[in-house]
Write a protein that holds these residues in place. Structure first.
Motif, mmCIF file in Angstrom:
data_model
loop_
_atom_site.group_PDB
_atom_site.id
_atom_site.type_symbol
_atom_site.label_atom_id
_atom_site.label_comp_id
_atom_site.label_asym_id
_atom_site.label_seq_id
_atom_site.Cartn_x
_atom_site.Cartn_y
_atom_site.Cartn_z
ATOM 1 N N LEU A 126 -14.120 45.723 43.387
ATOM 2 C CA LEU A 126 -14.524 45.101 44.652
ATOM 3 C C LEU A 126 -13.329 44.690 45.500
ATOM 4 O O LEU A 126 -13.470 44.420 46.682
ATOM 5 C CB LEU A 126 -15.447 43.910 44.373
ATOM 6 N N ASP A 127 -12.147 44.632 44.904
ATOM 7 C CA ASP A 127 -10.929 44.413 45.683
ATOM 8 C C ASP A 127 -9.836 45.267 45.040
ATOM 9 O O ASP A 127 -8.986 44.772 44.308
ATOM 10 C CB ASP A 127 -10.546 42.926 45.673
ATOM 11 N N ARG A 183 -7.841 37.378 49.312
ATOM 12 C CA ARG A 183 -6.650 38.230 49.434
ATOM 13 C C ARG A 183 -6.766 39.140 50.651
ATOM 14 O O ARG A 183 -5.790 39.408 51.340
ATOM 15 C CB ARG A 183 -6.484 39.067 48.157
ATOM 16 N N GLN A 184 -8.014 39.597 50.918
ATOM 17 C CA GLN A 184 -8.236 40.465 52.079
ATOM 18 C C GLN A 184 -7.859 39.753 53.383
ATOM 19 O O GLN A 184 -7.374 40.380 54.314
ATOM 20 C CB GLN A 184 -9.702 40.905 52.149
ATOM 21 N N LEU A 213 -7.104 46.598 45.852
ATOM 22 C CA LEU A 213 -5.678 46.338 46.054
ATOM 23 C C LEU A 213 -5.203 45.094 45.309
ATOM 24 O O LEU A 213 -4.011 44.837 45.204
ATOM 25 C CB LEU A 213 -5.370 46.207 47.548
ATOM 26 N N SER A 214 -6.151 44.324 44.799
ATOM 27 C CA SER A 214 -5.782 43.146 44.024
ATOM 28 C C SER A 214 -5.348 43.624 42.635
ATOM 29 O O SER A 214 -5.952 44.513 42.063
ATOM 30 C CB SER A 214 -6.978 42.213 43.903
#
Lengths: 224, 64
Positions: free
Chosen positions: A86-87, B27-28, A89-90
Motif C-alpha cells: 500500500l506504500d 510518508r506520501q 516506496l516505504s
C-alpha cells in the motif's frame, strides 16, 4: 529512450512490481467475475438482458470497489504486506495505526461496492422484484449506508491534511463538472431534445466521474 | 513553491518515513511536499519550521 525500453525498468521498481501484481489481480478478478456471471446467467439465476447501461456501469464500479476493498482489507492484516503493497516506496512495515487506517479504507470501498451492487443484482435476479424482497434489500442498503458514513467520517478525522485536500478537491471538481453536464442534459431533456435520465443513471455517472477524478487528483498531488 | 525539505532531511540522515513520523503526517505527504506537488497548510509549515529550527521563509521560497 523509447517507451518500450523504459517498460522493463519500471517493472523492476517497487512501484512497478505493485502495479504488475495489481494488474494481474485485476485480471483474475475480472475473469472470475465474468465466468461467474456467465454461469449464473446460463443457469437462469441472473438475467443481464433487462439491465440498462447505468446498471452495467454501476455493476462494474461495484465489482472494482469490492475487489479493491477485499484486497486492501486482506493486506491490512499483515503489517509487512501493508507496508510493501500500500506504500511501495516505504522501506519499512506499516505501523499498527497505518494498518488499521488501511483496513478502514478497505471497509469503506467494500461497503460502497456492496451498496452499489445490491439494486443491480436484485433486478438482474428478479425484475420486477417482489415488494418484501425489495424492502428488505433497501433496509440493508440504508444500514450499510449509515455504517459507511460513520467509517468514512472516522477516516476523515484520521487522515492527514494531504488526504483531506485530495478528498476536498475531488469533491469540488466532481461537483463543478457534473453540475454543468447534468444541467445541460436536463435542459436538453426539458426541450425534448435528449432522452430522460433516471436518478440511477445520474448516480452511476457521478460514481464513475468521482472515481476517475479522484485518481487524477491523487496522481497530481503525489498520492498515486 | 520551492522548498529545502529534502536537503534538510538529508542533512539529518532521516528517511521520508522518519520525517513523516516527526510531523505526524504520512510518508506520501512528505514526498508530495518534497516534489512540490503539495504546499503545506500554515500549521504544518510552522511545525516543519519548528522541527528544523528555522524560519518558514528559509525553508519555503515563493517561485514568483
Amino acid at each position: 529512450m523509447t517507451v518500450a525500453s523504459k517498460f522493463p525498468k519500471f517493472f523492476a521498481t517497487p512501484k512497478g512490481r505493485v502495479v504488475a501484481g495489481l494488474s494481474l489481480a485485476g485480471g483474475v478478478v475480472g475473469f472470475s467475475a465474468g465466468m461467474l456471471i456467465g454461469k449464473l446467467e446460463k443457469g437462469g439465476a441472473l438475467s443481464l438482458e433487462t439491465l440498462g447501461w447505468s446498471d452495467i456501469l454501476s455493476g462494474l464500479i461495484a465489482l472494482m470497489l469490492i475487489a479493491t476493498g477485499l484486497m486492501v482489507l486482506l493486506v491490512s492484516f499483515s503489517r509487512k504486506a501493508s507496508g510493501r503493497l500500500l506504500d511501495p516506496l516505504s522501506q519499512r512495515d506499516a505501523t499498527r495505526a497505518q494498518a488499521s487506517y488501511y483496513r478502514q479504507q478497505g471497509v469503506v470501498a467494500l461497503l460502497a461496492g456492496l451498496m452499489l451492487s445490491a439494486p443491480v443484482l436484485l433486478l438482474a435476479a428478479q425484475d420486477p422484484p417482489p415488494f418484501e424482497l425489495a424492502a428488505a434489500v433497501m433496509t440493508g442498503i440504508v444500514a450499510l449506508f449509515l455504517l459507511q458514513t460513520l467509517v468514512n467520517l472516522t477516516l476523515w478525522f484520521r487522515s492527514d491534511e494531504l488526504v483531506r485536500r485530495v478528498i476536498s478537491e475531488t469533491g469540488a471538481v466532481t461537483f463543478w463538472i457534473l453540475q454543468g453536464a447534468l444541467f445541460l442534459w436536463a435542459a436538453g431533456e426539458k426541450l425534448s431534445l435528449l432522452p430522460a435520465l433516471s436518478l440511477w443513471d445520474a448516480v452511476s455517472l457521478m460514481m464513475a466521474a468521482y472515481l476517475l477524478i479522484s485518481a487524477l487528483v491523487s496522481g497530481r498531488r503525489g498520492l498515486g | 513553491m520551492k522548498n529545502r525539505l529534502k536537503v534538510l532531511r538529508a542533512e539529518r540522515d532521516w528517511s521520508q518515513a522518519d520525517l513523516a513520523d516527526r510531523l505526524e503526517v504520512s510518508r506520501q505527504t512528505v514526498n508530495a511536499l518534497e516534489t512540490g506537488k503539495y504546499d503545506p497548510s500554515l500549521p504544518l509549515a510552522f511545525k516543519i519550521a519548528r522541527l528544523f529550527d528555522q524560519s518558514i521563509e528559509t525553508i519555503f521560497q515563493d517561485e514568483a
